[in-house]
Design a protein around this motif. Structure first.
Motif, PDB file in Angstrom:
ATOM      1  N   ASP A 124       0.938  -1.245   0.140  1.00 52.24           N
ATOM      2  CA  ASP A 124       0.142   0.029  -0.024  1.00 52.24           C
ATOM      3  C   ASP A 124       0.700   1.444  -0.132  1.00 52.24           C
ATOM      4  O   ASP A 124       0.473   2.083  -0.679  1.00 52.24           O
ATOM      5  N   ALA A 125       1.998   1.283   0.933  1.00 51.03           N
ATOM      6  CA  ALA A 125       2.599   2.423   1.133  1.00 51.03           C
ATOM      7  C   ALA A 125       3.688   2.916  -0.221  1.00 51.03           C
ATOM      8  O   ALA A 125       3.673   4.118  -0.495  1.00 51.03           O
ATOM      9  N   ALA A 126       4.156   1.845  -0.922  1.00 54.34           N
ATOM     10  CA  ALA A 126       5.229   2.466  -1.695  1.00 54.34           C
ATOM     11  C   ALA A 126       5.559   1.048  -2.741  1.00 54.34           C
ATOM     12  O   ALA A 126       5.039   0.132  -2.341  1.00 54.34           O
ATOM     13  N   PHE A 127       6.085   1.383  -3.698  1.00 57.35           N
ATOM     14  CA  PHE A 127       6.589   0.529  -4.641  1.00 57.35           C
ATOM     15  C   PHE A 127       7.666  -0.392  -4.380  1.00 57.35           C
ATOM     16  O   PHE A 127       8.778   0.489  -3.749  1.00 57.35           O
ATOM     17  N   ALA A 128       7.929  -1.574  -4.518  1.00 60.23           N
ATOM     18  CA  ALA A 128       8.883  -2.276  -4.366  1.00 60.23           C
ATOM     19  C   ALA A 128      10.330  -1.676  -4.903  1.00 60.23           C
ATOM     20  O   ALA A 128      11.410  -1.869  -4.277  1.00 60.23           O
ATOM     21  N   ARG A 129      10.165  -1.304  -6.016  1.00 57.94           N
ATOM     22  CA  ARG A 129      11.342  -0.839  -6.899  1.00 57.94           C
ATOM     23  C   ARG A 129      11.510   0.737  -6.710  1.00 57.94           C
ATOM     24  O   ARG A 129      12.352   1.136  -7.563  1.00 57.94           O
ATOM     25  N   GLN A 130      10.885   1.288  -5.892  1.00 60.74           N
ATOM     26  CA  GLN A 130      11.079   2.750  -5.649  1.00 60.74           C
ATOM     27  C   GLN A 130      12.563   3.087  -5.267  1.00 60.74           C
ATOM     28  O   GLN A 130      12.940   2.697  -4.420  1.00 60.74           O
ATOM     29  N   GLN A 131      13.026   4.195  -6.068  1.00 61.46           N
ATOM     30  CA  GLN A 131      14.204   4.669  -6.048  1.00 61.46           C
ATOM     31  C   GLN A 131      14.228   6.087  -5.172  1.00 61.46           C
ATOM     32  O   GLN A 131      13.177   6.721  -5.079  1.00 61.46           O
ATOM     33  N   ALA A 132      15.442   6.646  -4.747  1.00 62.23           N
ATOM     34  CA  ALA A 132      15.485   7.924  -4.253  1.00 62.23           C
ATOM     35  C   ALA A 132      14.887   9.188  -5.134  1.00 62.23           C
ATOM     36  O   ALA A 132      14.738  10.019  -4.677  1.00 62.23           O
ATOM     37  N   ASP A 133      15.240   8.775  -6.251  1.00 63.70           N
ATOM     38  CA  ASP A 133      14.761   9.753  -7.434  1.00 63.70           C
ATOM     39  C   ASP A 133      13.229   9.777  -7.947  1.00 63.70           C
ATOM     40  O   ASP A 133      12.997  10.389  -8.683  1.00 63.70           O
ATOM     41  N   THR A 134      12.504   9.194  -6.988  1.00 59.36           N
ATOM     42  CA  THR A 134      11.028   8.939  -7.217  1.00 59.36           C
ATOM     43  C   THR A 134      10.259   9.296  -5.819  1.00 59.36           C
ATOM     44  O   THR A 134      10.887   9.066  -5.021  1.00 59.36           O
ATOM     45  N   SER A 135       9.191   9.823  -6.022  1.00 62.79           N
ATOM     46  CA  SER A 135       8.489  10.382  -5.051  1.00 62.79           C
ATOM     47  C   SER A 135       7.148   9.744  -4.748  1.00 62.79           C
ATOM     48  O   SER A 135       6.236   9.587  -5.908  1.00 62.79           O
ATOM     49  N   SER A 136       6.417   9.552  -3.585  1.00 61.93           N
ATOM     50  CA  SER A 136       5.203   9.101  -3.377  1.00 61.93           C
ATOM     51  C   SER A 136       4.143  10.053  -3.725  1.00 61.93           C
ATOM     52  O   SER A 136       2.803   9.621  -3.745  1.00 61.93           O
ATOM     53  N   ALA A 137       4.445  11.151  -3.974  1.00 57.26           N
ATOM     54  CA  ALA A 137       3.436  12.354  -4.310  1.00 57.26           C
ATOM     55  C   ALA A 137       2.640  11.940  -5.444  1.00 57.26           C
ATOM     56  O   ALA A 137       3.127  11.068  -6.562  1.00 57.26           O
ATOM     57  N   LEU A 167       0.802  -3.741 -11.778  1.00 55.29           N
ATOM     58  CA  LEU A 167       1.995  -3.686 -10.926  1.00 55.29           C
ATOM     59  C   LEU A 167       3.418  -4.003 -11.346  1.00 55.29           C
ATOM     60  O   LEU A 167       4.265  -3.601 -11.115  1.00 55.29           O
ATOM     61  N   GLN A 168       3.408  -5.125 -12.234  1.00 53.61           N
ATOM     62  CA  GLN A 168       4.562  -5.538 -12.677  1.00 53.61           C
ATOM     63  C   GLN A 168       4.922  -4.549 -13.783  1.00 53.61           C
ATOM     64  O   GLN A 168       6.386  -4.358 -13.682  1.00 53.61           O
ATOM     65  N   ASP A 169       4.181  -3.992 -14.544  1.00 52.26           N
ATOM     66  CA  ASP A 169       4.546  -3.104 -15.469  1.00 52.26           C
ATOM     67  C   ASP A 169       5.370  -2.021 -14.711  1.00 52.26           C
ATOM     68  O   ASP A 169       6.468  -1.287 -15.104  1.00 52.26           O
ATOM     69  N   ALA A 170       4.729  -1.308 -13.458  1.00 57.72           N
ATOM     70  CA  ALA A 170       5.183  -0.191 -12.778  1.00 57.72           C
ATOM     71  C   ALA A 170       6.554  -0.438 -12.256  1.00 57.72           C
ATOM     72  O   ALA A 170       7.397   0.342 -12.370  1.00 57.72           O
ATOM     73  N   GLU A 171       6.803  -1.574 -11.636  1.00 58.27           N
ATOM     74  CA  GLU A 171       8.000  -2.088 -11.192  1.00 58.27           C
ATOM     75  C   GLU A 171       9.181  -2.137 -11.955  1.00 58.27           C
ATOM     76  O   GLU A 171      10.264  -1.707 -12.096  1.00 58.27           O
ATOM     77  N   ASN A 172       8.804  -2.850 -13.177  1.00 54.77           N
ATOM     78  CA  ASN A 172       9.738  -3.059 -14.284  1.00 54.77           C
ATOM     79  C   ASN A 172      10.213  -1.540 -14.727  1.00 54.77           C
ATOM     80  O   ASN A 172      11.504  -1.448 -15.140  1.00 54.77           O
ATOM     81  N   SER A 173       9.291  -0.825 -14.952  1.00 58.62           N
ATOM     82  CA  SER A 173       9.825   0.487 -15.721  1.00 58.62           C
ATOM     83  C   SER A 173      10.586   1.398 -14.515  1.00 58.62           C
ATOM     84  O   SER A 173      11.463   2.170 -14.836  1.00 58.62           O
ATOM     85  N   LEU A 174      10.129   1.292 -13.039  1.00 57.03           N
ATOM     86  CA  LEU A 174      11.036   1.827 -12.377  1.00 57.03           C
ATOM     87  C   LEU A 174      12.338   1.372 -12.042  1.00 57.03           C
ATOM     88  O   LEU A 174      13.408   2.121 -11.828  1.00 57.03           O
ATOM     89  N   SER A 175      12.372  -0.137 -12.458  1.00 58.47           N
ATOM     90  CA  SER A 175      13.788  -0.258 -12.390  1.00 58.47           C
ATOM     91  C   SER A 175      14.631   0.116 -13.503  1.00 58.47           C
ATOM     92  O   SER A 175      15.905   0.236 -13.445  1.00 58.47           O
ATOM     93  N   ARG A 176      14.026   0.031 -14.644  1.00 60.86           N
ATOM     94  CA  ARG A 176      14.701   0.330 -15.961  1.00 60.86           C
ATOM     95  C   ARG A 176      15.299   2.128 -15.833  1.00 60.86           C
ATOM     96  O   ARG A 176      16.191   2.244 -16.245  1.00 60.86           O
ATOM     97  N   PHE A 177      14.192   2.847 -15.083  1.00 60.64           N
ATOM     98  CA  PHE A 177      14.559   4.058 -14.836  1.00 60.64           C
ATOM     99  C   PHE A 177      15.718   4.284 -14.182  1.00 60.64           C
ATOM    100  O   PHE A 177      16.757   4.995 -14.681  1.00 60.64           O
ATOM    101  N   ALA A 178      15.861   3.638 -13.136  1.00 60.24           N
ATOM    102  CA  ALA A 178      16.804   3.723 -12.282  1.00 60.24           C
ATOM    103  C   ALA A 178      18.372   3.198 -12.702  1.00 60.24           C
ATOM    104  O   ALA A 178      19.324   3.822 -12.878  1.00 60.24           O
TER     105      ALA A 178
END
Length: 486
Positions: free
Chosen positions: A36-49, A395-406
């Motif tokens: 609920d709180a955050a994505f598993a692959r969320q990095q420091a350059d992303t925000s939960s806003a 959710l898989q799409d979002a996590e994969n895109s966050l990983s690739r972005f980082a």
């Protein structure tokens, strides 16, 4: 019926009953352990806003891209078709709502019949003292002009369930159109970034070709002077032909993306060539990317919303099939004037009225209704499983895109250092050439290394921006959130 009010009240009470399960909302995803709180692959350059829902591309700060997106939203034929499907679905809702009420119409009837052996128009008793009646007089004429009405009482709520299903499908069509806009805006941005990267690469390759042509001529001159063997000529020519091949392929890629962008905005290929002439710098994603949280993604992403509405429609269809188990009451009424001659239709004294109530109950169907219910329940189970599948895929799409972005951010940082080193090396070699320490051919080679490092960096930046676009697409952004109807 002297007093129909109690009967009508009873019908009204019965018609308020609605069989079948009531839709209780989307299924629980607790078993999937969705965070609920955050994505598993969320990095420091992303925000939960919460991210910008509609015009996410404005964060790239590219006016040409912004204009292309607006052109695509207005002119893309696929979006126009999606809007037409919304209109069809909403018309279906109105049609199902209208089916709850009686139908009425006007009718004009003329009947001419011959029935041998029957006297349908005269009295068979002969007049007193007169001749017998002609028993062969068997013709029949009827003329009628009037109104007719039909009404089926929705006792079990089957029609109400049809309305619920139609409403859900209409809302699903709105969500599907929104998803089409999400896909379109992301595809426009992706093609635009790819085009700009190809244009920069073309400019770099053309400079490299010019440098290599000069190197080839210098090599030929040195061979003619007897300073070197013939082998370096072939080597220099091979590099030149490889560069020309890369240039031709890259130019073809650029034209392909120009064609794609023209079609995406609803124009024929070639109409955007002047508007998108390059090269121009690549747009960069913002330093901080707002991505929200998984719960907001599930609530916002249009394909998930469409799947949820399809589940609601499948639930309502169970009630539609279950209603077939119950009796059906319908009424047919006719009010008209007429008689056995055409002039009777103008005689208001010849007023006729017919009311025909009808009760139908298919209590013996050898399991047809039960099989239909089983089929509808299985369809609901499929729709529920499909909903869960789409949620997990999103959710898989979002996590994969966050990983690739980082990963792309790290790649850009590394290649930026390589490009700085190559630029510094090229500058040193230019100074050495001016001092007469190295030849022009060696300087050209150093300059080509710099151009290649610069092109690799631009390619990495394009990949970074493309991964940012993938994040926006995976989050379900790029639509306005229109009214979904009721």
């Amino acid at each position: 019926m002297k007093n129909p009010i109690p009967f009508l009240l009873a019908l009204t009470f019965l018609s308020a009953c609605t069989v079948g399960p009531d839709y209780a909302g989307p299924p629980d995803l607790a078993s999937a352990r969705v965070p609920d709180a955050a994505f598993a692959r969320q990095q420091a350059d992303t925000s939960s806003a919460m991210p910008l829902l509609a015009n996410w591309w404005v964060a790239l700060d590219d006016p040409v891209l912004t204009e292309l997106e607006q052109m695509a939203i207005i002119g893309n034929p696929g979006l126009e078709a999606a809007q037409a499907r919304i209109a069809q679905a909403r018309a279906s809702v109105e049609q199902e709502r209208a089916n709850r009420w009686p139908t009425a119409g006007a009718q004009a009837t003329s009947i001419q019949a011959e029935v041998p052996g029957l006297d349908l128009q005269t009295n068979n008793s002969p007049p007193q003292g007169g001749p017998p009646v002609d028993e062969e007089n068997s013709s029949l004429s009827i003329y009628n002009l009037g109104l007719s009405a039909n009404w089926e009482i929705d006792l079990a709520g089957g029609q109400q369930r049809k309305i619920e299903a139609a409403n859900a499908l209409a809302a699903g069509s709105v969500a599907t159109a929104a998803d089409a806009q999400v896909q379109l805006t992301a595809e426009v941005a992706r093609a635009y970034i790819a085009l700009r990267e190809r244009q920069l690469r073309i400019a770099s390759l053309r400079q490299q070709v010019t440098l290599q042509e000069e190197t080839l001529q210098l090599t030929i001159q040195r061979h003619q002077q007897g300073a070197i063997a013939a082998f370096p000529i072939g080597q220099a020519n091979s590099i030149l032909q490889s560069l020309n091949a890369d240039l031709a392929a890259t130019e073809a890629d650029a034209e392909t993306y120009l064609n794609a962008l023209a079609v995406l905005v609803g124009l024929a290929p070639g109409n955007l060539d002047d508007f998108l002439a390059g090269p121009v710098p690549l747009p960069l994603p913002p330093e901080q990317v707002n991505i929200g949280d998984p719960a907001s993604l599930i609530a916002r992403r249009p394909d998930i919303r469409a799947a949820e509405r399809n589940l609601a429609a499948a639930t309502a269809r169970i009630g539609v099939v279950e209603a077939a188990r119950f009796p059906k009451i319908s009424f047919m009424g006719i009010l008209g004037i007429g008689g056995t001659s055409p002039s009777d239709v103008f005689d208001l004294a010849d007023l006729s009225a017919i009311a025909v109530p009808q009760l139908q109950w298919g209590f013996l169907d050898f399991g047809r209704t039960a099989a239909g219910i089983d089929q509808a329940e299985a369809a609901q189970t499929e729709a529920e499983a499909r909903y869960r599948e789409i949620v997990l895929g999103a959710l898989q799409d979002a996590e994969n895109s966050l990983s690739r972005f980082a990963q792309q951010r790290r790649t850009v940082a590394a290649l930026a250092l390589v490009e700085q080193s190559a630029t510094h090396s090229a500058e040193l070699n230019r100074q050495r050439h001016e001092a007469g320490v190295i030849s022009r051919a060696h300087l050209n080679a150093a300059e080509r290394e710099r151009l290649m490092a610069e092109a690799n960096l631009q390619q990495a930046i394009a990949a970074l921006t493309a991964s940012y676009i993938a994040i926006q697409k995976s989050l379900g952004l790029g639509w306005e959130g229109p009214d979904e109807g009721s």
